[in-house]
Design an enzyme around this catalytic site. Structure first.
Site: not given
Length: 277
Positions: A221, A255
């Site tokens: 991210k 995740r």
């Protein structure tokens, strides 16, 4: 702590890895990377072989300012692939990343085992009833606004306190409907600035007051690559560092895009934990 996925009891006292499979052309990292049935099945096979417990399928990009996708298009992207995966892999535990109750219901009818909802039921009031009807685990994420507007909703008096209130309210709603297996996702990158993301990660253990498993989505991210002045393709090392830290703070599920490396984090962190006991 265990969750029931179509009769499989999955023990989260040892952290598990959820492999991400984005079926969107505009995903921030792997858009268009898995654009055929063959490449998709190959990737699922690799993730399962590397140790993934869950495969998370998503057909609606939730990156900041992502384009709106109709429910019809989301279903067209998602449901045929879900059918293929369920047919190809026995006992695969598939999570569906959607905030739409209609997509959730269709997916669960086809063999999905859990729902991962970025809005915790706030973007579709029928979602929690679907979860209750099917008696499947439900991941509730923290977000303000929508993917299109969340970047403008980053003002908090006390981030952690407000998140605990949010999850307490959502948990109470879910419990009132008879939903048993709940997992919380702090929502890194969703309605949070870069500094707020690190404040949240640094205080992740405070969310254990909710007495629920914590899923973290940190993989490649912008909180990783922007701080390192890099890009998503070069963010694996930074992701691994943050995964290790999240595990030290009690994360139950990672995740991830890179299952092998995440599993190595789990194995090494569990070994260190066993030495402390």
């Amino acid at each position: 702590m265990t969750i029931n996925c179509l009769g499989q009891l999955i023990d989260l006292s040892t952290p598990k890895v959820m492999g991400v499979l984005n079926l969107t052309p505009d995903s921030f990292y792997d858009g268009n990377r898995y654009n055929s049935e063959k490449t998709i099945l190959e990737q699922v096979g690799k993730m399962l072989e590397a140790g993934a417990t869950f495969i998370d399928l998503g057909a609606y990009s939730s990156k900041p300012h992502a384009a709106l996708v109709s429910e019809e298009e989301e279903g067209q992207r998602l449901l045929p692939i879900l059918k293929c995966i369920v047919k190809e892999f026995q006992n695969v535990v598939i999570s569906i990343d959607t905030f739409r109750s209609g997509i959730a219901r269709q997916s669960l009818d086809l063999g999905a085992a859990m729902i991962n909802d970025i809005s915790a039921g706030l973007m579709d009031e029928k979602m929690m009833q679907v979860i209750a009807d099917y008696k499947v685990p439900y991941v509730m994420m923290h977000m303000r606004g929508t993917p299109q507007t969340m970047a403008t909703h980053t003002e908090y008096d006390n981030l952690i306190k407000e998140m605990i209130y949010y999850f307490s309210e959502r948990t109470a709603k879910a419990r009132s409907l008879g939903i048993n297996d709940l997992i919380i996702d702090p929502g890194f990158g969703f309605a949070k600035t870069l500094d707020q993301n690190y404040e949240l990660l640094g205080n992740l253990e405070l969310l254990h007051h909710l007495d629920l498993p914590i899923l973290v989505g940190l993989s490649r991210k912008s909180m990783v690559y922007k701080l390192l002045k890099s890009n998503p393709d070069d963010a694996l090392n930074g992701t691994t560092v943050l995964h290790t830290f999240a595990l030290s703070k009690g994360a139950s599920i990672l995740r991830v895009h890179d299952v092998k490396e995440a599993m190595e984090c789990v194995v090494l962190c569990e070994k260190l934990k066993s030495k402390d006991q």
